[in-house]
Design an enzyme around this catalytic site. Structure first.
Site, PDB file in Angstrom:
ATOM      1  N   GLU A  95      30.672  65.044  43.931  1.00 18.61           N
ATOM      2  CA  GLU A  95      31.160  64.998  45.310  1.00 18.61           C
ATOM      3  C   GLU A  95      30.455  66.047  46.172  1.00 18.61           C
ATOM      4  O   GLU A  95      30.168  67.151  45.717  1.00 18.61           O
ATOM      5  CB  GLU A  95      32.674  65.241  45.323  1.00 18.61           C
ATOM      6  CG  GLU A  95      33.396  64.173  44.497  1.00 18.61           C
ATOM      7  CD  GLU A  95      34.904  64.287  44.497  1.00 18.61           C
ATOM      8  OE1 GLU A  95      35.542  63.381  43.956  1.00 18.61           O
ATOM      9  OE2 GLU A  95      35.454  65.262  45.034  1.00 18.61           O
ATOM     10  N   CYS A 108      29.042  71.351  51.473  1.00 19.69           N
ATOM     11  CA  CYS A 108      29.501  71.944  50.216  1.00 19.69           C
ATOM     12  C   CYS A 108      28.903  71.120  49.078  1.00 19.69           C
ATOM     13  O   CYS A 108      29.192  69.936  48.939  1.00 19.69           O
ATOM     14  CB  CYS A 108      31.030  71.912  50.213  1.00 19.69           C
ATOM     15  SG  CYS A 108      31.752  72.649  48.759  1.00 19.69           S
ATOM     16  N   CYS A 115      32.900  71.087  35.026  1.00 22.13           N
ATOM     17  CA  CYS A 115      32.703  72.538  34.927  1.00 22.13           C
ATOM     18  C   CYS A 115      33.295  73.019  33.605  1.00 22.13           C
ATOM     19  O   CYS A 115      34.307  72.504  33.149  1.00 22.13           O
ATOM     20  CB  CYS A 115      33.391  73.245  36.094  1.00 22.13           C
ATOM     21  SG  CYS A 115      32.985  75.007  36.191  1.00 22.13           S
ATOM     22  N   CYS A 119      38.918  77.558  35.102  1.00 20.25           N
ATOM     23  CA  CYS A 119      39.800  78.359  35.965  1.00 20.25           C
ATOM     24  C   CYS A 119      41.126  77.600  36.098  1.00 20.25           C
ATOM     25  O   CYS A 119      41.147  76.387  36.310  1.00 20.25           O
ATOM     26  CB  CYS A 119      39.156  78.585  37.334  1.00 20.25           C
ATOM     27  SG  CYS A 119      37.635  79.550  37.211  1.00 20.25           S
ATOM     28  N   CYS A 122      41.988  75.225  39.317  1.00 18.02           N
ATOM     29  CA  CYS A 122      40.922  74.389  39.877  1.00 18.02           C
ATOM     30  C   CYS A 122      40.940  73.010  39.228  1.00 18.02           C
ATOM     31  O   CYS A 122      40.996  72.897  38.003  1.00 18.02           O
ATOM     32  CB  CYS A 122      39.571  75.054  39.638  1.00 18.02           C
ATOM     33  SG  CYS A 122      38.171  74.076  40.225  1.00 18.02           S
ATOM     34  N   GLY A 162      31.345  72.583  39.748  1.00 16.80           N
ATOM     35  CA  GLY A 162      30.450  73.266  38.813  1.00 16.80           C
ATOM     36  C   GLY A 162      30.231  74.723  39.121  1.00 16.80           C
ATOM     37  O   GLY A 162      30.614  75.228  40.179  1.00 16.80           O
ATOM     38  N   GLU A 163      29.619  75.417  38.161  1.00 16.33           N
ATOM     39  CA  GLU A 163      29.305  76.835  38.305  1.00 16.33           C
ATOM     40  C   GLU A 163      27.786  76.963  38.472  1.00 16.33           C
ATOM     41  O   GLU A 163      27.028  76.771  37.517  1.00 16.33           O
ATOM     42  CB  GLU A 163      29.796  77.589  37.046  1.00 16.33           C
ATOM     43  CG  GLU A 163      29.265  78.990  36.886  1.00 16.33           C
ATOM     44  CD  GLU A 163      29.438  79.869  38.124  1.00 16.33           C
ATOM     45  OE1 GLU A 163      30.533  79.946  38.679  1.00 16.33           O
ATOM     46  OE2 GLU A 163      28.426  80.481  38.524  1.00 16.33           O
ATOM     47  N   SER A 194      28.143  80.495  45.362  1.00 19.14           N
ATOM     48  CA  SER A 194      29.454  80.994  44.951  1.00 19.14           C
ATOM     49  C   SER A 194      29.540  80.972  43.437  1.00 19.14           C
ATOM     50  O   SER A 194      29.250  79.955  42.800  1.00 19.14           O
ATOM     51  CB  SER A 194      30.546  80.114  45.565  1.00 19.14           C
ATOM     52  OG  SER A 194      31.815  80.515  45.103  1.00 19.14           O
ATOM     53  N   SER A 216      34.035  84.541  43.231  1.00 19.74           N
ATOM     54  CA  SER A 216      35.427  84.111  43.074  1.00 19.74           C
ATOM     55  C   SER A 216      36.176  85.187  42.304  1.00 19.74           C
ATOM     56  O   SER A 216      36.185  85.199  41.088  1.00 19.74           O
ATOM     57  CB  SER A 216      35.468  82.781  42.311  1.00 19.74           C
ATOM     58  OG  SER A 216      34.820  81.796  43.077  1.00 19.74           O
ATOM     59  N   HIS A 218      39.712  86.514  42.982  1.00 21.06           N
ATOM     60  CA  HIS A 218      41.055  85.954  42.770  1.00 21.06           C
ATOM     61  C   HIS A 218      42.080  86.891  42.151  1.00 21.06           C
ATOM     62  O   HIS A 218      43.266  86.561  42.111  1.00 21.06           O
ATOM     63  CB  HIS A 218      41.002  84.657  41.961  1.00 21.06           C
ATOM     64  CG  HIS A 218      40.090  83.614  42.534  1.00 21.06           C
ATOM     65  ND1 HIS A 218      40.018  83.361  43.884  1.00 21.06           N
ATOM     66  CD2 HIS A 218      39.196  82.768  41.950  1.00 21.06           C
ATOM     67  CE1 HIS A 218      39.131  82.401  44.100  1.00 21.06           C
ATOM     68  NE2 HIS A 218      38.618  82.038  42.951  1.00 21.06           N
ATOM     69  N   ASN A 293      44.939  75.111  47.277  1.00 24.28           N
ATOM     70  CA  ASN A 293      45.049  73.678  47.556  1.00 24.28           C
ATOM     71  C   ASN A 293      45.633  72.979  46.346  1.00 24.28           C
ATOM     72  O   ASN A 293      44.991  72.903  45.303  1.00 24.28           O
ATOM     73  CB  ASN A 293      43.669  73.096  47.873  1.00 24.28           C
ATOM     74  CG  ASN A 293      43.172  73.585  49.215  1.00 24.28           C
ATOM     75  OD1 ASN A 293      43.841  73.428  50.225  1.00 24.28           O
ATOM     76  ND2 ASN A 293      42.017  74.211  49.220  1.00 24.28           N
ATOM     77  N   CYS A 336      38.856  72.905  48.791  1.00 28.55           N
ATOM     78  CA  CYS A 336      38.385  73.726  47.661  1.00 28.55           C
ATOM     79  C   CYS A 336      39.209  73.429  46.424  1.00 28.55           C
ATOM     80  O   CYS A 336      40.435  73.412  46.475  1.00 28.55           O
ATOM     81  CB  CYS A 336      38.582  75.204  47.931  1.00 28.55           C
ATOM     82  SG  CYS A 336      37.825  75.758  49.406  1.00 28.55           S
TER      83      CYS A 336
HETATM   84  N1  SAH Z   1      32.074  77.787  40.309  1.00 34.22           N
HETATM   85  C1  SAH Z   1      31.907  78.402  41.599  1.00 34.22           C
HETATM   86  C2  SAH Z   1      32.111  77.424  42.754  1.00 34.22           C
HETATM   87  C3  SAH Z   1      33.491  76.863  42.723  1.00 34.22           C
HETATM   88  S1  SAH Z   1      34.379  76.252  44.042  1.00 34.22           S
HETATM   89  C4  SAH Z   1      32.879  79.563  41.741  1.00 34.22           C
HETATM   90  O1  SAH Z   1      33.705  79.732  40.856  1.00 34.22           O
HETATM   91  O2  SAH Z   1      32.753  80.318  42.688  1.00 34.22           O
HETATM   92  C5  SAH Z   1      34.501  77.352  45.347  1.00 34.22           C
HETATM   93  C6  SAH Z   1      35.800  78.155  45.458  1.00 34.22           C
HETATM   94  O3  SAH Z   1      37.000  77.378  45.471  1.00 34.22           O
HETATM   95  C7  SAH Z   1      35.943  79.145  44.314  1.00 34.22           C
HETATM   96  O4  SAH Z   1      36.265  80.414  44.823  1.00 34.22           O
HETATM   97  C8  SAH Z   1      37.116  78.578  43.570  1.00 34.22           C
HETATM   98  O5  SAH Z   1      37.728  79.547  42.779  1.00 34.22           O
HETATM   99  C9  SAH Z   1      37.978  78.038  44.685  1.00 34.22           C
HETATM  100  N2  SAH Z   1      39.016  77.103  44.227  1.00 34.22           N
HETATM  101  C10 SAH Z   1      39.033  76.364  43.108  1.00 34.22           C
HETATM  102  N3  SAH Z   1      40.170  75.643  43.033  1.00 34.22           N
HETATM  103  C11 SAH Z   1      40.881  75.916  44.140  1.00 34.22           C
HETATM  104  C12 SAH Z   1      42.136  75.447  44.663  1.00 34.22           C
HETATM  105  N4  SAH Z   1      42.840  74.536  44.015  1.00 34.22           N
HETATM  106  N5  SAH Z   1      42.542  75.946  45.833  1.00 34.22           N
HETATM  107  C13 SAH Z   1      41.803  76.831  46.517  1.00 34.22           C
HETATM  108  N6  SAH Z   1      40.608  77.306  46.095  1.00 34.22           N
HETATM  109  C14 SAH Z   1      40.163  76.856  44.922  1.00 34.22           C
END
Ligand code: SAH
Length: 362
Positions: A95, A108, A115, A119, A122, A162-163, A194, A216, A218, A293, A336
């Site tokens: 996507e 994006c 992935c 996490c 996610c 993905g990462e 990211s 990220s 968190h 989200n 996200c």
């Molecule tokens: N793998 C990369 C890119 C991931 S997505 C990374 O970890 O940075 C980009 C951002 O969205 C990351 O900070 C991720 O932690 C965040 N994210 C993932 N799931 C989410 C959710 N359900 N709600 C809000 N942010 C989220």
């Protein structure tokens, strides 16, 4: 005899396409012209490349190809965000999301199918890891978005599925093409990678690229981060923070953007904010608070708006630039952490979904 596979020219950087053309016995500048045709003009038919000699075109048709991802589904959201579900040559889906704003528009981009990092908050994690995207599949998302929009997006964030640092060898050339003058000409400040913090790859990236970095985070301590972002068990904060500082050390004006998803009752208290302030002391930082989200099957809840704002104000008082990310494309699962890369019948789910209304503070 089986024929050698054709080279997909879409994923070749300027130096790679020059070398490829020289290898064909052609001049390097023809390679640069083809790169321009593909990325600047969106042309994928060799015969439309009028400044390429006919003989060379015939040779290219035999040995090379120009393949871009196909759109399987377009989903426009009420707020102007668009999600494209793309089908790759092997039938996998990824996507890409377009987020228009007043003075910019951001694409994006995904870096992997699924992935591996798991996490806990996610939705891509739930799908598991399938494979890395190739360079052409990564830049192909920007190619497609540019064609669909009729203009080059102002910003690209590697924040899709993905990462990116787990696929650094394919991501770096794609980010080079985003910045390439003969292609998209997006400045390094407007290309953001990211990562959840794969420290050895981040150290490598420092020598390969000077794009903007978002991390990220968190959580402000290892105990909590171990739960939310399990890669932290391998590369804990005492390794991650110095590696991030080192990444931006070449330029005093650079800052790291720390992404911090706001999870109700988990990481969103004032004492978490204070711990975060201590952690980031001496690190040139911006903090981006992301309202969680929700997605089907997740147990977390979004922090109440007042708590997000109190957290943000606490950071601000300590002199840290802090913003709250607007949730976009929620109604089409394009926000996200909602990207799952599947084309499926959503009609039933949409019925069952409880709409989450979020007011956002910028
Ligand atoms: N793998 C990369 C890119 C991931 S997505 C990374 O970890 O940075 C980009 C951002 O969205 C990351 O900070 C991720 O932690 C965040 N994210 C993932 N799931 C989410 C959710 N359900 N709600 C809000 N942010 C989220």
């Amino acid at each position: 005899m089986t024929e050698a596979p054709k080279t997909n020219l879409v994923g070749l950087t300027k130096s790679a396409i020059e070398a490829y053309f020289v290898g064909l016995g052609a001049k390097a500048f023809h390679g640069r012209n083809v790169l321009k045709w593909i990325h600047k003009h969106g042309v994928i038919d060799f015969d439309a490349m009028t400044d390429v000699p006919q003989k060379l075109r015939d040779q290219l048709k035999q040995q090379a190809e120009i393949v871009v991802p196909k759109i399987a589904l377009v989903q426009p959201a009420r707020d102007g965000t668009t999600k494209w579900v793309l089908e790759l040559a092997d039938g996998q889906h990824i996507e890409t999301v377009h987020i228009p704003e007043d003075n910019r528009d951001t694409i994006c981009v995904s870096s992997q199918v699924g992935c591996a990092l798991d996490c806990s908050f996610c939705s891509t994690a739930q799908q598991g890891f399938n494979r890395n995207l190739t360079t052409d599949e990564i830049i192909g998302q920007v190619w497609l978005a540019t064609r669909e929009l009729g203009r080059i997006p102002t910003n690209v964030v590697m924040m899709g599925m993905g990462e990116p640092l787990a696929n650094i060898d394919n991501v770096v050339p794609a980010m080079d093409l985003m910045q390439e003058d003969l292609a998209y000409m997006i400045s390094k400040a407007r290309v953001t990678l990211s990562t959840s913090g794969i420290v050895p790859a981040l150290n490598r990236l420092r020598d390969l690229s000077d794009v903007s970095l978002a991390v990220s985070l968190h959580a402000p301590d290892n105990e909590l981060r171990d739960q939310l972002v399990p890669i932290n068990r391998k590369y804990p904060l005492e390794q991650l923070i110095p590696a991030c500082k080192n990444f931006i050390s070449s330029d005093k004006r650079r800052k790291i953007t720390w992404e911090y998803v706001m999870l109700d009752g988990v990481n969103d208290s004032i004492s978490h904010a204070k711990a975060l302030i201590r952690l980031l002391q001496g690190v040139p930082s911006k903090v981006n608070l992301i309202p969680f989200n929700p997605f089907p099957g997740s147990d977390y809840r979004t922090s109440p708006e007042e708590r997000v704002e109190a957290f943000r104000q606490r950071l601000k008082r300590a002199g840290i630039i802090a913003t709250t990310r607007k949730t976009r494309g929620e109604d089409i699962d394009a926000a996200c952490g909602q990207l799952v890369g599947k084309v499926r019948d959503r009609s039933r789910r949409q019925f069952k979904r409880i709409p989450v209304v979020q007011e956002h503070v910028q």
